[in-house]
Design an enzyme around this catalytic site. Structure first.
Site, PDB file in Angstrom:
ATOM      1  N   HIS A  90       0.892  -1.293  -0.066  1.00 44.24           N
ATOM      2  CA  HIS A  90       0.031  -0.040  -0.059  1.00 44.24           C
ATOM      3  C   HIS A  90       0.736   1.436  -0.056  1.00 44.24           C
ATOM      4  O   HIS A  90       0.397   2.314   0.448  1.00 44.24           O
ATOM      5  CB  HIS A  90      -0.930   0.021   1.211  1.00 44.24           C
ATOM      6  CG  HIS A  90      -1.763  -1.285   1.293  1.00 44.24           C
ATOM      7  ND1 HIS A  90      -2.814  -1.608   1.061  1.00 44.24           N
ATOM      8  CD2 HIS A  90      -1.242  -2.470   2.213  1.00 44.24           C
ATOM      9  CE1 HIS A  90      -3.112  -2.965   1.432  1.00 44.24           C
ATOM     10  NE2 HIS A  90      -2.229  -3.356   2.054  1.00 44.24           N
ATOM     11  N   SER A 141      14.522  22.590 -15.460  1.00 40.80           N
ATOM     12  CA  SER A 141      13.611  23.105 -15.568  1.00 40.80           C
ATOM     13  C   SER A 141      13.874  24.552 -16.149  1.00 40.80           C
ATOM     14  O   SER A 141      15.118  25.107 -15.734  1.00 40.80           O
ATOM     15  CB  SER A 141      12.738  23.476 -14.473  1.00 40.80           C
ATOM     16  OG  SER A 141      11.923  24.676 -14.539  1.00 40.80           O
ATOM     17  N   LYS A 198      15.711  22.561 -10.155  1.00 42.26           N
ATOM     18  CA  LYS A 198      14.967  21.415 -10.628  1.00 42.26           C
ATOM     19  C   LYS A 198      15.775  20.287 -11.312  1.00 42.26           C
ATOM     20  O   LYS A 198      16.832  20.770 -12.000  1.00 42.26           O
ATOM     21  CB  LYS A 198      13.675  21.743 -11.374  1.00 42.26           C
ATOM     22  CG  LYS A 198      12.648  22.074 -10.750  1.00 42.26           C
ATOM     23  CD  LYS A 198      12.109  21.372  -9.604  1.00 42.26           C
ATOM     24  CE  LYS A 198      11.010  20.154 -10.255  1.00 42.26           C
ATOM     25  NZ  LYS A 198       9.993  20.633 -10.778  1.00 42.26           N
ATOM     26  N   GLU A 203       9.577   9.374 -16.644  1.00 44.41           N
ATOM     27  CA  GLU A 203       8.209   9.803 -16.896  1.00 44.41           C
ATOM     28  C   GLU A 203       7.791   9.462 -18.364  1.00 44.41           C
ATOM     29  O   GLU A 203       6.849   8.924 -18.505  1.00 44.41           O
ATOM     30  CB  GLU A 203       7.879  11.363 -16.558  1.00 44.41           C
ATOM     31  CG  GLU A 203       8.142  11.697 -15.365  1.00 44.41           C
ATOM     32  CD  GLU A 203       8.197  13.291 -15.154  1.00 44.41           C
ATOM     33  OE1 GLU A 203       7.317  13.784 -14.703  1.00 44.41           O
ATOM     34  OE2 GLU A 203       9.269  13.668 -15.400  1.00 44.41           O
TER      35      GLU A 203
END
Ligand code: ARG
Length: 458
Positions: A153, A274, A280, A287
């Site tokens: 979980h 970024s 970043k 992704e």
């Protein structure tokens, strides 16, 4: 081509919807290879004169050289790759080119070309997966003892070793590889000679063409040969399953790279900055692997849906079989390669992982198991006693294994100091020595077996 019966050529719109050259040109090598096998057989069987067969073979080689050097020209009036090759052959060698299509239809031709293409695609994926498996095994060996939290979980459940976690993915991708191998084995039959749908009256040697193209045997039913695309669907299903596995690993890397976790730092090669936030460091490659998996699934569903309502034998709907397969091939190849790169270059933060593994009383099960094993307590009761120990630790604001033995004895007098042998995350992981378990020794055994299977020296 069928100009004889139609006074006016196809309208521009018809030409537009009918043409597949823009994508099926990716099969030009397979088209020429299959035509060469076909004409060699026609010559050997005396179906076309030997000198014409030789001229055709030579012309096909010339075309291959041209396509190799300059790419395939695209003329929508010539519809598809098959017509392009035949048209160019006519320009090169004249009317003898017309003998190539003897005892053949584009229906068995396209089925053959496409099988050859899928076979090569399968081989490329196999090589890619082999690299990925090797990368996983190497990192698992390196981290056979590294402690991390195991989750259920997405809640800290029990300490595991990072090597064990990585070997879980080894198992998934190993099975994916065998699914691709199964698909390849099932596709190992040659449709060439099925002709339009019913076979032909010419004395073909289908064994010869099958052998020449590297197939185990010719297909056994001409209707099936030209109308099924299950070989392509098998390939896409294997790819979809593989993409799901890639996506789950990508998802874990994304979570682990986020600051609250901080388990990993992805290599510079697989991160991006970024444009506005200088601090970043984004896991874009992971992704995109996760994103691509969605598209791969979509393409599988597209081809299933194209095929599901088609009566035997060929229908033009089946021209739509290629783009999903081509798209999936591009997406899965780059996904496997990018994942391999990420696995090779990711840095694991052992301290962060260890700290997380120690949180959430992750060794509570070990205390319960100790009570059963050493003190002879029934498991349900042991579970209850452990719950009270967890509460005591919470009240004190400490970890379970930081409670003194005196404290633990206030919970249950049967507890003694030997309980600490299983209470730390390291001790807990080390104790899980059942076959396939997370103990470093088990992981090393899994790694050794994997290396042997991959032909890597110990
Ligand atoms: N371009 C076609 C395809 O990919 C070739 C087969 C054409 N056959 C036919 N009967 N029109 O399916």
């Amino acid at each position: 081509m069928w100009g004889g019966r139609f006074a006016e050529g196809p309208s521009a719109l018809m030409r537009e919807i009918n043409a597949s050259i823009a994508f099926d040109k990716r099969m030009w090598r397979q088209d020429i290879e299959a035509s060469k096998a076909h004409v060699a057989m026609l010559g050997a069987q005396g179906i076309v004169p030997a000198e014409d067969a030789a001229a055709i073979a030579q012309g096909l080689d010339t075309i291959a050289g041209e396509y190799e050097a300059e790419g395939v020209p695209e003329d929508k009036a010539l519809e598809d790759i098959h017509m392009h090759v035949e048209h160019r052959l006519t320009q090169l060698i004249g009317p003898a080119a017309g003998r190539l299509h003897t005892a053949r239809s584009r229906n068995d031709q396209v089925a053959t070309d496409f099988r050859l293409w899928v076979r090569r695609a399968n081989d490329k994926i196999d090589v890619g997966l082999e690299f990925l498996l090797k990368a996983l095994v190497a990192r698992a060996e390196e981290h056979a003892e590294t402690i991390m939290p195991g989750f259920t979980h997405l809640q800290v459940a029990q300490p595991v070793t990072l090597g064990h976690h990585l070997m879980a993915y080894y198992e998934m991708f190993r099975r994916d590889r065998s699914r691709f191998a199964d698909a390849r084995a099932r596709a190992d039959e040659c449709p060439l000679g099925a002709a339009a749908l019913a076979g032909t009256s010419y004395p073909l040697d289908r064994e010869a063409t099958a052998r020449a193209l590297g197939f185990a045997r010719p297909t056994a039913n001409s209707l099936d040969s030209v109308s099924d695309r299950d070989f392509a669907l098998d390939h896409l299903m294997a790819a979809a399953q593989c993409a799901l596995h890639l996506s789950r690993l990508a998802e874990e890397l994304i979570i682990w790279a986020s600051q609250p976790f901080g388990f990993v730092r992805l290599g510079d090669d697989f991160s991006t900055g970024s444009s506005i936030m200088p601090q970043k460091r984004n896991p874009d490659a992971a992704e995109l692997v996760r994103g691509h998996s969605g598209r791969i699934l979509g393409e599988l569903v597209a081809l299933c849906t194209t095929m599901k309502g088609l009566p035997l034998a060929y229908s033009k709907d089946m021209q739509d079989d290629k783009e999903p397969v081509f798209a999936v091939q591009d997406l899965i190849e780059i996904s496997i390669a990018a994942m391999t790169g990420m696995v090779r270059t990711v840095t694991f933060d052992r301290d962060r992982m260890r700290a997380a593994a120690a949180s959430g009383h992750s060794t509570a099960t070990d205390l319960a198991d100790w009570l059963v094993r050493v003190a002879g307590v029934p498991f349900r009761e042991a579970h209850h006693i452990t719950g009270r120990a967890v509460k005591l630790a919470d009240d004190r604001g400490t970890a379970l294994w930081e409670l003194s033995v005196e404290d633990l004895r206030t919970v249950d007098a049967r507890i003694d100091a030997s309980v600490y042998d299983v209470l730390s995350p390291e001790a807990s992981a080390r104790s899980r020595t059942s076959y396939g378990g997370t103990a470093p020794d088990q992981v090393r055994a899994q790694v050794a077996a994997a290396k042997a299977a991959l032909g890597i020296k110990a």
